[in-house]
Design an enzyme around this catalytic site. Structure first.
Site, PDB file in Angstrom:
ATOM      1  N   HIS A 144      42.801 -18.024   0.489  1.00  0.00           N
ATOM      2  CA  HIS A 144      41.924 -18.807  -0.403  1.00  0.00           C
ATOM      3  C   HIS A 144      40.566 -18.101  -0.387  1.00  0.00           C
ATOM      4  O   HIS A 144      39.793 -18.305   0.543  1.00  0.00           O
ATOM      5  CB  HIS A 144      41.750 -20.233   0.126  1.00  0.00           C
ATOM      6  CG  HIS A 144      43.020 -21.025   0.228  1.00  0.00           C
ATOM      7  ND1 HIS A 144      43.400 -21.946  -0.720  1.00  0.00           N
ATOM      8  CD2 HIS A 144      43.995 -21.053   1.169  1.00  0.00           C
ATOM      9  CE1 HIS A 144      44.555 -22.511  -0.361  1.00  0.00           C
ATOM     10  NE2 HIS A 144      44.927 -21.991   0.789  1.00  0.00           N
ATOM     11  N   PHE A 145      40.310 -17.260  -1.382  1.00  0.00           N
ATOM     12  CA  PHE A 145      39.050 -16.508  -1.386  1.00  0.00           C
ATOM     13  C   PHE A 145      37.905 -17.255  -2.093  1.00  0.00           C
ATOM     14  O   PHE A 145      36.806 -16.717  -2.221  1.00  0.00           O
ATOM     15  CB  PHE A 145      39.259 -15.098  -1.955  1.00  0.00           C
ATOM     16  CG  PHE A 145      39.865 -14.128  -0.957  1.00  0.00           C
ATOM     17  CD1 PHE A 145      40.017 -14.471   0.382  1.00  0.00           C
ATOM     18  CD2 PHE A 145      40.275 -12.861  -1.360  1.00  0.00           C
ATOM     19  CE1 PHE A 145      40.571 -13.576   1.308  1.00  0.00           C
ATOM     20  CE2 PHE A 145      40.831 -11.954  -0.439  1.00  0.00           C
ATOM     21  CZ  PHE A 145      40.977 -12.319   0.881  1.00  0.00           C
ATOM     22  N   ASN A 190      43.346 -23.087  -5.819  1.00  0.00           N
ATOM     23  CA  ASN A 190      42.455 -24.257  -5.685  1.00  0.00           C
ATOM     24  C   ASN A 190      40.987 -23.851  -5.594  1.00  0.00           C
ATOM     25  O   ASN A 190      40.260 -24.220  -4.694  1.00  0.00           O
ATOM     26  CB  ASN A 190      42.866 -25.132  -4.488  1.00  0.00           C
ATOM     27  CG  ASN A 190      42.895 -24.377  -3.169  1.00  0.00           C
ATOM     28  OD1 ASN A 190      43.026 -23.170  -3.131  1.00  0.00           O
ATOM     29  ND2 ASN A 190      42.760 -25.098  -2.069  1.00  0.00           N
ATOM     30  N   ASP A 225      47.071 -18.148   5.532  1.00  0.00           N
ATOM     31  CA  ASP A 225      46.456 -19.337   4.942  1.00  0.00           C
ATOM     32  C   ASP A 225      44.942 -19.315   5.216  1.00  0.00           C
ATOM     33  O   ASP A 225      44.349 -20.323   5.612  1.00  0.00           O
ATOM     34  CB  ASP A 225      47.078 -20.638   5.472  1.00  0.00           C
ATOM     35  CG  ASP A 225      46.664 -21.842   4.639  1.00  0.00           C
ATOM     36  OD1 ASP A 225      45.957 -21.660   3.637  1.00  0.00           O
ATOM     37  OD2 ASP A 225      47.037 -22.969   5.009  1.00  0.00           O
ATOM     38  N   HIS A 231      35.803 -22.303   5.454  1.00  0.00           N
ATOM     39  CA  HIS A 231      34.753 -23.254   5.097  1.00  0.00           C
ATOM     40  C   HIS A 231      33.515 -22.837   5.895  1.00  0.00           C
ATOM     41  O   HIS A 231      33.654 -22.365   7.031  1.00  0.00           O
ATOM     42  CB  HIS A 231      35.155 -24.685   5.485  1.00  0.00           C
ATOM     43  CG  HIS A 231      36.334 -25.191   4.712  1.00  0.00           C
ATOM     44  ND1 HIS A 231      36.260 -25.547   3.382  1.00  0.00           N
ATOM     45  CD2 HIS A 231      37.624 -25.375   5.074  1.00  0.00           C
ATOM     46  CE1 HIS A 231      37.453 -25.935   2.966  1.00  0.00           C
ATOM     47  NE2 HIS A 231      38.306 -25.838   3.973  1.00  0.00           N
TER      48      HIS A 231
END
Ligand code: DOR
Ligand code: ZN
Length: 427
Positions: free
Chosen positions: A57-58, A89, A295, A299
């Protein structure tokens, strides 16, 4: 000839001291001895295929305070990953031809490694799957709510799978059942609470639904981040078109091993018991798991450093994926053959990439590794924008050099190419 490299080559499942020649980005020869210019001799160091991470998730576009395509892909390169597949997402999510084109454009300008993009399939765009086909590497379906994720209802699952089956592309699942998640929803103050709210039953239910809805279909389906013993049992005798991935965080942690800073380990699906963790290792060691995936879900430290209840779920991991598992090889936890199969060969096979093996005709994507050089992982030396790692202090073996399509991308802690070096994979 662009280059020949000489060292301990991992070729046909064993090591041979030899030379590998590269021309126009491809491996053109592997021989005992080759004399061309330039010639790089790495001595007794190992030359291994670079890895492919089919789950990152970049955060670009939309959440670039956490990560962007250049920092995420730079982290991948330092970790020996030559190709990544980015999840949908983001903000806006990649659910349409326009959003896929926009993300492809930004990634082409920013990426240090080769990349592919997934489209999300949700209740809203289920009728437009065919239009997305030529723009994405595969389709991601979230069956349960997760961080910024668009959901597909189970009642639409069969229709969605019939459509993605027609495209012949990989369909990937986040397998947690929404109804089950809602049934167990409660206040969460600790990792144990998080685990109770997202019980193994939710994974099990979602997996049963996927198996049932994919009956008779032959296109490839991938179950992301398997996390529970119950889920493992559901998938034990799965059809051959269904592959399964595990992450380092589900392999290296159990819920009772984490006392401090629990919000940093909040992730979906959750970190479970040592029993679940050991089942996943058993699966890896016995050829019952197909791939490793990070994965990588960064954050920012400030976003995680809040009350457990308010912290977003997700952990970074693309840069530590290969190094952690190389250290596991050294400890005797897995064989190098298993590592290369699960991190290089099978992801390349699942996504039809000419990568993953040191073999004539494939992309010259490889890493140089000294297995004697174990170091303690520390966020200070990593490159994700998020600035922290759940694996602080864990042993890791990092590549000293990384080549992508024959080009030296990383050399002794330096990046040698510009953002935009990474190419989109053919879809
Ligand atoms: O913990 C998670 N974080 N699980 C997901 O499914 C999404 C991810 C994220 O994007 O942060
Ligand atoms: Zn994910």
């Amino acid at each position: 000839m662009d280059l020949t490299i000489e060292g301990n080559l991992y070729h046909n499942g064993s090591f041979e001291h030899g030379c590998l020649a590269v021309d126009r980005g491809k491996i053109v020869a592997i021989k005992k001895s080759l004399k061309t210019d330039p010639h790089l001799n790495v001595g007794t160091n190992l030359i291994l295929p670079a890895g492919t991470d089919l789950h990152v998730h970049f955060r670009d576009p939309g959440f670039t305070q956490k990560e962007d395509f250049s920092t995420g892909s730079m982290a991948a390169a330092f970790g020996g990953i030559s190709c990544v597949f980015d999840m949908p997402n983001t903000q806006p999510p990649t659910i349409s031809t326009q959003t896929l084109k926009e993300k492809a454009q930004l990634a082409s300008h920013k990426s240090y490694v080769d990349f592919g993009l997934y489209a999300a399939i949700s209740d809203e765009n289920i009728g437009r799957i065919a239009d997305l086909r030529s723009l994405c590497a595969g389709f991601k379906i979230f069956l349960g709510s997760s961080t910024h994720a668009l959901r597909l209802s189970t009642q639409n699952l069969r229709v969605a799978l019939l459509e993605t089956n027609r495209t012949k592309k990989l369909t990937l699942f986040h397998a947690e059942d929404e109804h089950c998640l809602r049934k167990h929803a409660d206040e969460e103050h600790t990792l144990i609470d998080h685990l109770r709210c997202r019980s193994a039953e939710c994974e099990e239910t979602a997996l049963h639904a996927i198996l049932e809805s994919s009956q008779g279909l032959s296109s490839p389906i991938h179950i992301c981040h398997l996390s529970s013993c119950e889920g493992f049992e559901v998938l034990r005798n799965r059809p051959s078109n269904i592959s399964v991935g595990v992450t380092p965080h589900h392999l290296f942690f159990d819920v009772h091993s984490i006392n401090a800073k629990q919000a940093f380990y909040k992730v979906n699906p959750p970190i479970r018991s040592s029993f679940d963790r050991d089942t996943l290792w058993y699966g890896v060691q016995n050829n019952l798991i197909d791939i490793f995936e990070s994965d990588h879900a960064p954050h920012a430290e400030e976003e995680k450093n809040v009350d457990f209840h308010h912290a977003p779920s997700g952990l970074p991991g693309v840069e530590t994926l290969y190094p952690l598992l190389l250290a596991s090889v050294k400890k005797g936890q897995i064989t190098l053959d298993t590592l290369i199969a699960l991190l290089c060969e099978r992801p390349a096979q699942l996504l039809n990439l000419p990568k993953g093996k040191l073999e004539v005709g494939r992309d010259a994507d490889f890493i140089v590794v000294d297995m004697k050089k174990t170091e303690a992982i520390t966020a200070e030396h990593l490159h994700s924008k998020c600035g922290w790692t759940p694996f602080e202090g864990f042993p890791g073996i990092f590549p000293s050099q990384v080549f992508i399509r024959g080009e030296k991308v990383i050399d002794d802690h330096q990046v040698l190419v510009k953002p935009g070096f990474g190419n989109p994979v053919e879809v």
